[in-house]
Motif scaffolding. Structure first.
Motif, short mmCIF file in Angstrom:
data_model
loop_
_atom_site.label_atom_id
_atom_site.label_comp_id
_atom_site.label_asym_id
_atom_site.label_seq_id
_atom_site.Cartn_x
_atom_site.Cartn_y
_atom_site.Cartn_z
N LEU A 122 50.86 40.44 29.00
CA LEU A 122 50.06 41.22 29.62
C LEU A 122 48.66 41.15 29.23
CD1 LEU A 122 52.07 44.45 30.41
CD2 LEU A 122 51.14 42.93 32.17
N GLU A 123 48.56 41.23 27.74
CA GLU A 123 47.23 41.08 27.08
C GLU A 123 46.55 39.88 27.47
OE1 GLU A 123 48.13 41.83 22.92
OE2 GLU A 123 48.47 44.00 23.41
N GLU A 124 47.33 38.62 27.43
CA GLU A 124 46.81 37.28 27.54
C GLU A 124 46.24 37.48 29.14
OE1 GLU A 124 49.85 34.50 27.14
OE2 GLU A 124 49.89 34.70 24.87
N GLN A 125 47.08 37.98 30.00
CA GLN A 125 46.69 38.03 31.32
C GLN A 125 45.41 38.57 31.67
OE1 GLN A 125 50.04 39.26 33.63
NE2 GLN A 125 50.92 37.17 33.72
N ALA A 126 45.40 39.75 31.00
CA ALA A 126 44.17 40.75 30.90
C ALA A 126 42.93 40.10 30.50
CB ALA A 126 44.28 41.98 30.16
N GLU A 127 42.98 39.36 29.29
CA GLU A 127 41.79 38.67 28.77
C GLU A 127 41.45 37.21 30.11
OE1 GLU A 127 41.02 35.85 24.93
OE2 GLU A 127 42.61 37.64 24.80
N ALA A 128 42.40 36.75 30.64
CA ALA A 128 42.26 35.62 31.50
C ALA A 128 41.49 36.46 32.77
CB ALA A 128 43.65 35.17 32.05
N LEU A 129 41.66 37.50 33.17
CA LEU A 129 41.17 38.11 34.37
C LEU A 129 39.81 38.45 34.03
CD1 LEU A 129 44.13 40.50 35.59
CD2 LEU A 129 42.72 38.35 36.99
N GLN A 130 39.43 38.98 32.65
CA GLN A 130 38.36 39.33 32.36
C GLN A 130 37.25 38.11 32.29
OE1 GLN A 130 37.13 42.45 31.65
NE2 GLN A 130 35.11 41.64 31.24
N GLN A 131 37.61 36.99 31.80
CA GLN A 131 37.00 35.71 31.80
C GLN A 131 36.65 35.56 33.23
OE1 GLN A 131 39.15 32.72 29.65
NE2 GLN A 131 38.94 33.87 27.59
N ILE A 132 37.49 35.31 34.08
CA ILE A 132 37.31 34.90 35.48
C ILE A 132 36.28 35.79 36.03
CG2 ILE A 132 38.46 35.31 37.95
CD1 ILE A 132 40.85 34.12 36.75
N LYS A 133 36.31 37.27 35.79
CA LYS A 133 35.63 38.20 36.24
C LYS A 133 34.06 37.94 35.68
CE LYS A 133 34.63 43.07 36.24
NZ LYS A 133 34.76 44.53 35.50
N GLU A 134 33.90 37.70 34.39
CA GLU A 134 32.77 37.27 33.93
C GLU A 134 32.13 36.17 34.38
OE1 GLU A 134 33.59 36.99 29.62
OE2 GLU A 134 33.82 39.15 29.40
N ARG A 135 32.76 35.25 34.80
CA ARG A 135 32.55 33.80 35.46
C ARG A 135 32.00 34.33 36.91
NH1 ARG A 135 37.06 30.68 33.72
NH2 ARG A 135 37.88 30.67 35.89
N ILE A 136 32.92 35.16 37.74
CA ILE A 136 32.46 35.36 38.87
C ILE A 136 31.10 36.18 39.37
CG2 ILE A 136 33.13 36.60 41.05
CD1 ILE A 136 36.01 35.29 40.51
N THR A 137 31.17 37.37 38.43
CA THR A 137 29.89 38.31 38.51
C THR A 137 28.81 37.48 38.74
OG1 THR A 137 31.38 39.95 37.15
CG2 THR A 137 28.82 40.36 37.30
N PRO A 138 28.30 36.57 38.03
CA PRO A 138 26.91 36.21 38.21
C PRO A 138 26.76 35.69 39.47
CG PRO A 138 27.59 35.51 36.07
CD PRO A 138 28.70 36.11 36.71
N LYS A 139 27.95 34.94 39.95
CA LYS A 139 27.86 34.10 41.17
C LYS A 139 27.76 35.40 42.42
CE LYS A 139 30.47 30.20 39.40
NZ LYS A 139 31.61 29.55 39.43
#
Length: 104
Positions: free
Chosen positions: A47-64
């Motif tokens: 779950l922690e790994e998935q949460a981290e992966a989601l956070q990274q995706i969010k960080e990549r998507i937010t600027p776009k």
């Protein structure tokens, strides 16, 4: 007297077997508990790994997403200007067609 001794012996054997069974049950329960702990730990880390992966995706998507909003708002601001230009272009084209000699 022999019968009493025999009964005592049987009872002792029964109690020893019972104690052995209880011991096995306790061992089984503790093994099950440790397996559950391992499973819990494994699930938590996943779950922690998935949460981290989601956070990274969010960080990549937010600027776009922000850039997209900027482009959209600019486009909405430019929209009336573009409409006016299109209208003027249509007027010029229709006047040009009226003034140009008809080719056969």
């Amino acid at each position: 007297s022999k019968m009493v001794a025999s009964l005592r012996s049987d009872r002792l054997t029964f109690l020893e077997e019972h104690a052995q069974l209880l011991s096995q049950i306790v061992e089984s329960i503790s093994q099950s508990k440790s397996e559950q702990e391992l499973l819990k730990t494994s699930c938590q880390s996943r779950l922690e790994e998935q949460a981290e992966a989601l956070q990274q995706i969010k960080e990549r998507i937010t600027p776009k997403v922000e850039v997209t909003h900027e482009i959209k708002s600019e486009a909405q601001q430019d929209s009336p200007k573009i409409s006016q230009k299109v209208e003027v272009t249509h007027e010029i084209n229709s006047e040009a067609q009226q003034h140009s000699p008809h080719s056969v």
